[in-house]
Design an enzyme around this catalytic site. Sequence first.
Site, mmCIF file in Angstrom:
data_model
loop_
_atom_site.group_PDB
_atom_site.id
_atom_site.type_symbol
_atom_site.label_atom_id
_atom_site.label_comp_id
_atom_site.label_asym_id
_atom_site.label_seq_id
_atom_site.Cartn_x
_atom_site.Cartn_y
_atom_site.Cartn_z
ATOM 1 N N ASP A 1 8.578 -4.683 1.363
ATOM 2 C CA ASP A 1 7.161 -4.440 1.107
ATOM 3 C C ASP A 1 6.975 -3.083 0.427
ATOM 4 O OD1 ASP A 1 4.456 -4.889 1.107
ATOM 5 O OD2 ASP A 1 4.287 -5.226 3.269
ATOM 6 N N ALA B 1 4.315 0.357 -0.551
ATOM 7 C CA ALA B 1 3.438 1.272 0.201
ATOM 8 C C ALA B 1 2.675 2.144 -0.792
ATOM 9 C CB ALA B 1 4.256 2.142 1.149
ATOM 10 N N ASP B 2 1.554 2.672 -0.331
ATOM 11 C CA ASP B 2 0.754 3.574 -1.169
ATOM 12 C C ASP B 2 1.117 5.028 -0.922
ATOM 13 O OD1 ASP B 2 -0.742 1.373 -2.176
ATOM 14 O OD2 ASP B 2 -1.692 1.282 -0.208
ATOM 15 N N LYS C 1 -0.765 1.649 3.694
ATOM 16 C CA LYS C 1 -0.706 0.450 2.880
ATOM 17 C C LYS C 1 -2.119 -0.135 2.756
ATOM 18 C CE LYS C 1 2.400 -2.608 3.528
ATOM 19 N NZ LYS C 1 2.428 -2.798 2.062
ATOM 20 N N GLY C 2 -2.259 -1.111 1.828
ATOM 21 C CA GLY C 2 -3.529 -1.821 1.760
ATOM 22 C C GLY C 2 -4.336 -1.607 0.502
ATOM 23 N N LYS D 1 4.931 7.912 -4.586
ATOM 24 C CA LYS D 1 4.336 7.538 -3.292
ATOM 25 C C LYS D 1 4.702 8.506 -2.158
ATOM 26 C CE LYS D 1 2.810 3.689 -5.168
ATOM 27 N NZ LYS D 1 3.266 2.393 -4.777
ATOM 28 N N GLY E 1 -3.928 -3.186 -2.019
ATOM 29 C CA GLY E 1 -4.174 -4.566 -2.443
ATOM 30 C C GLY E 1 -4.884 -5.387 -1.381
ATOM 31 N N SER F 1 2.820 -4.545 -6.859
ATOM 32 C CA SER F 1 3.561 -4.521 -8.123
ATOM 33 C C SER F 1 5.022 -4.129 -7.955
ATOM 34 C CB SER F 1 2.878 -3.555 -9.097
ATOM 35 O OG SER F 1 2.838 -2.253 -8.544
ATOM 36 N N GLU G 1 0.468 -8.134 6.044
ATOM 37 C CA GLU G 1 1.705 -7.357 5.833
ATOM 38 C C GLU G 1 2.179 -6.753 7.150
ATOM 39 O OE1 GLU G 1 1.300 -5.808 1.236
ATOM 40 O OE2 GLU G 1 0.213 -4.728 2.772
HETATM 41 C C1 5RP Z 1 -1.012 -4.227 -0.687
HETATM 42 C C2 5RP Z 1 -0.077 -3.121 -0.354
HETATM 43 C C3 5RP Z 1 0.958 -2.777 -1.368
HETATM 44 O O1 5RP Z 1 2.217 -3.030 -0.831
HETATM 45 C C4 5RP Z 1 0.796 -1.325 -1.735
HETATM 46 O O2 5RP Z 1 -0.507 -1.135 -2.214
HETATM 47 C C5 5RP Z 1 1.811 -0.914 -2.809
HETATM 48 O O3 5RP Z 1 1.525 -1.600 -4.005
HETATM 49 P P1 5RP Z 1 2.296 -1.287 -5.349
HETATM 50 O O4 5RP Z 1 3.738 -1.614 -5.117
HETATM 51 O O5 5RP Z 1 1.633 -2.196 -6.366
HETATM 52 O O6 5RP Z 1 2.095 0.162 -5.689
HETATM 53 O O7 5RP Z 1 -0.127 -2.522 0.697
HETATM 54 O O8 5RP Z 1 -1.992 -4.358 0.279
#
Ligand code: 5RP
Length: 236
Positions: A88, A90-91, A101-102, A128, A104, A34, A110
Site C-alpha cells: 500500500d 502512504a501520504d 493515508k487517505g 512522503k 484517495g 498511484s 486499506e
Molecule cells: C489512498 C491512499 C494512498 O495509498 C495514498 O494516498 C498514496 O497515494 P499515492 O501512491 O498515489 O501517492 O491512502 O486512500
Amino acid sequence: MGRIDREKGLKEMVALEAVKMIRDGAIVGLGTGSTVAPAIVELGRKVRQEGLDIIGIPTSYQSAMIARENGIITRTLDDVSKIDISIDGADEVDPDKNLIKGRGAAHTREKIVDCWAELFVVVIDESKLVGHLGEKFPVPVEVLPFALQPVMKKLQGLGSNPVLRMGVKKDGPIITDQGNMVIDVRFPEIKDPKALEVQLNNIPGVVENGLFAGLAHLVLVGTADEGGKPTVRRID
Ligand code: 5RP
C-alpha cells in the site's frame, strides 16, 4: 527530468521491488493509489507470464478494477482466512513508520486489509518522508453523512481545522466507496499519532481515520543514492 516525472519513476521502481516479495500462492492485499497501481500491473504480468497463483484482496474500486484488467483473481475478506502480504502507499511516513493515508479516500478499507496482513509493506517515493505527521497532509476522517455536523463540531473542539472534502469533476462532497463523506482535518501538531488515532475513532459517527500508527512492518522508499542513481531504501 521534471519533479513529476522523477516521482513517477521512483514510484514505479519501488512498486516493482515490492512485487518481488510476493511468493507463489500468496493472498495479497492490494492498496490504492498511484504507487500501488504499477505494482498491481506487474503482479498481473507475473500471474499471466510466470503462472503465479495469486488471490488479490482489493481495498477500493480502483484497485479491484486494475487487478481484474490485469488478470488477477480478486476475493473479499469473507473468502479468505488470512492475508500473507499487503502492499500500500502512504501520504506521509514519519521516522517510526507511522503513516497518514487517505488522499484517495480509501483509508477505511486499506486499514482493515493492511492490519490483517502478516506483512504490511508501504511503498513511497522520498517526498512522503516527514519528521512529524501532519507536516504536509491533513488527517482524513471518514464520517457517516448523518453525523457530519456533530463530528465537525467535535473536531473543532479538539483545536483542529476540519474541512469537508469536495469532489473534483463531481458537484458537492466526495462520497467514499462505502457511501460516506470525508473531512480533512489539520492539527497544529500531532505529538502522539496512536493516541490521536484512537481519539478520532471514538467520536460517534466517525467510521475510520487516516492515521496508521504502528501498523507498517516495512517501508520501501524510492530515492536516489549520493551519485544521483535511483535506488530503493528499506526502513525496517
Ligand atoms: C489512498 C491512499 C494512498 O495509498 C495514498 O494516498 C498514496 O497515494 P499515492 O501512491 O498515489 O501517492 O491512502 O486512500
